[in-house]
Design an enzyme around this catalytic site. Structure first.
Site, PDB file in Angstrom:
ATOM      1  CE1 TYR A 136      13.843  -3.914   2.875  1.00 17.52           C
ATOM      2  CE2 TYR A 136      13.713  -1.873   1.876  1.00 17.52           C
ATOM      3  CZ  TYR A 136      12.914  -3.005   2.174  1.00 17.52           C
ATOM      4  OH  TYR A 136      11.589  -3.010   2.199  1.00 17.52           O
ATOM      5  CE  LYS A 139       5.930  -2.590  15.860  1.00 21.88           C
ATOM      6  NZ  LYS A 139       4.756  -2.681  16.874  1.00 21.88           N
ATOM      7  CG  ASP A 146       2.007  -0.823  14.973  1.00 18.92           C
ATOM      8  OD1 ASP A 146       2.861   0.093  15.435  1.00 18.92           O
ATOM      9  OD2 ASP A 146       1.580  -1.648  15.800  1.00 18.92           O
ATOM     10  CG  ASP A 186      10.087  -0.315   0.602  1.00 18.59           C
ATOM     11  OD1 ASP A 186       9.509   0.315  -0.381  1.00 18.59           O
ATOM     12  OD2 ASP A 186      10.504  -1.578   0.253  1.00 18.59           O
ATOM     13  CG  ASP A 188       4.713   1.621  -2.441  1.00 19.23           C
ATOM     14  OD1 ASP A 188       5.697   2.572  -2.815  1.00 19.23           O
ATOM     15  OD2 ASP A 188       4.331   0.834  -3.123  1.00 19.23           O
TER      16      ASP A 188
END
Ligand code: ATP
Length: 347
Positions: A132, A183, A216, A240, A244
């Site tokens: 970002y 990751k 994950d 992010d 959510d």
């Protein structure tokens, strides 16, 4: 006296922020000074910029910002959001995005066999780097051989300060377990740095059980059993997504609060939801995400007793069915906030 800049912004921000201000004022009395700014889509359309050239300088004179939402169907360019919310996040170096996840009522948790009060964790998301950061580009745009690149930026300074803050917050808040998600298996260069820093910091906080997850696997565990988490620190992109998911665990976007912090310097507090143009202007928006964001702000300013009273009154509203349609009630935004304010004043 701490000064708060209030920027309601667009859409439902203009309904939920006035609601949050009246509740926070009821809790904090005259210990805070509130100053409103009209930096929103109308301002952008009039001036061609989302804030005046010295906007950030003006904001630096405040201890905190209470922000609603940015977004308007009349504006399709990225310039506007970039010139308001992102400008504040990057310009004020608000490097830590804080998202507490604690369902206010059992009914709000969608998982079978898990009570709302068993879930209580905090996510700390890196807020200024990752993909970002805006570094990238397009080459041969629109052609079959187009190349599109978005760079995942990870600096040692950025990675270390967010992880150190997570360890320190876990210590301060007596949260025994800290999970870090990256990751590093698939992205060994950029996320290898996250893992190395985590391993370096760990011995300095021996009382904290530090555990590394691939992002994950963490998403899987968050749905399987969120009770196992106390505190989570992660990258901008994964934060992010995971937050959510976490908002769904607490009753949806209308219930979720956040703070964007540069500890010791400044905090910007905002509900997690956006401007929600589909329901804006109809007194339908849930004000609780904004009200809980104001409570986070009170905490940040050292008014923790006032913050706890706001949270208790918001929880009482949900328990007693004083709820907007998104969480199954039929109360309006303003009426719900007025109920919470009245309870606070009489408690
Ligand atoms: P943005 O890009 O600004 O995040 P968005 O439309 O993707 O905008 P939201 O504005 O958060 O995201 O809206 C997503 C959905 O959630 C919409 O259907 C909206 O009506 C609903 N929603 C968002 N905020 C609230 C709220 N406070 N109360 C009730 N429903 C809400």
């Amino acid at each position: 006296m701490p000064r708060i800049a209030v920027i309601a912004g667009d859409g439902v921000g203009r309904e939920v922020i006035p609601a949050a201000v009246r509740v926070a004022r009821a809790a904090a009395g005259d210990r805070l000074e509130w100053v409103e700014f009209d930096w929103n889509a109308d301002y952008y359309l009039r001036h061609g910029a989302a804030m005046p050239p010295d906007g950030l300088e003006q904001l630096r004179r405040f201890e905190a910002i209470l922000f609603g939402a940015v977004g308007d169907p009349r504006i399709t360019t990225h310039d506007y959001a970039a010139g308001l919310l992102l400008k504040m996040r990057f310009g004020l170096d608000l490097y830590a995005n804080l998202r507490p996840v604690r369902p206010l009522d059992d009914r709000l948790c969608p998982l079978r066999g898990i009570r709302g009060d068993e879930i209580d964790f905090v996510v700390l998301r890196e807020n200024t780097e990752g993909p970002y950061a805006g570094m990238g580009g397009n080459f041969k745009t629109g052609r079959g051989e187009e190349v599109a690149v978005e760079l995942d930026i990870n600096t040692r300074l950025g990675v270390e300060r967010i992880q150190r803050l997570a360890f320190e917050m876990a210590r301060q808040r007596s949260r025994r377990r800290l999970a870090m998600a990256d990751k590093s298996n698939a992205m060994p260069h950029a996320h290898g740095l996250w893992l190395r820093v985590f391993r370096e910091l760990q011995p300095q906080f021996p009382e904290i059980e530090a555990r590394h997850y691939y992002a994950d696997a963490l998403a899987y565990q968050l749905v399987r059993d969120p009770r196992q988490f106390d505190m989570i620190v992660t990258t901008n992109l994964f934060g992010d997504l995971l937050t959510d998911l976490a908002a769904a665990l607490q009753g949806g976007l209308g219930m979720a609060a956040s703070g964007n912090l540069h500890p010791g310097r400044m905090g910007l507090f905002e509900p997690v939801h956006g401007s929600a143009p589909d329901i804006a202007g109809r007194n339908l928006a849930n004000p609780i995400g904004a009200i809980l964001s104001a409570a986070l702000m009170l905490d940040f300013l050292g008014l923790d007793a006032a913050a706890r009273r706001v949270e208790a009154s918001a929880a009482a509203a949900v328990r007693e069915g004083v709820a907007t349609p998104d969480i199954g009630g039929n109360w309006g935004t303003a009426e719900c906030a007025a109920w919470i304010e009245k309870r606070l004043r009489s408690a």
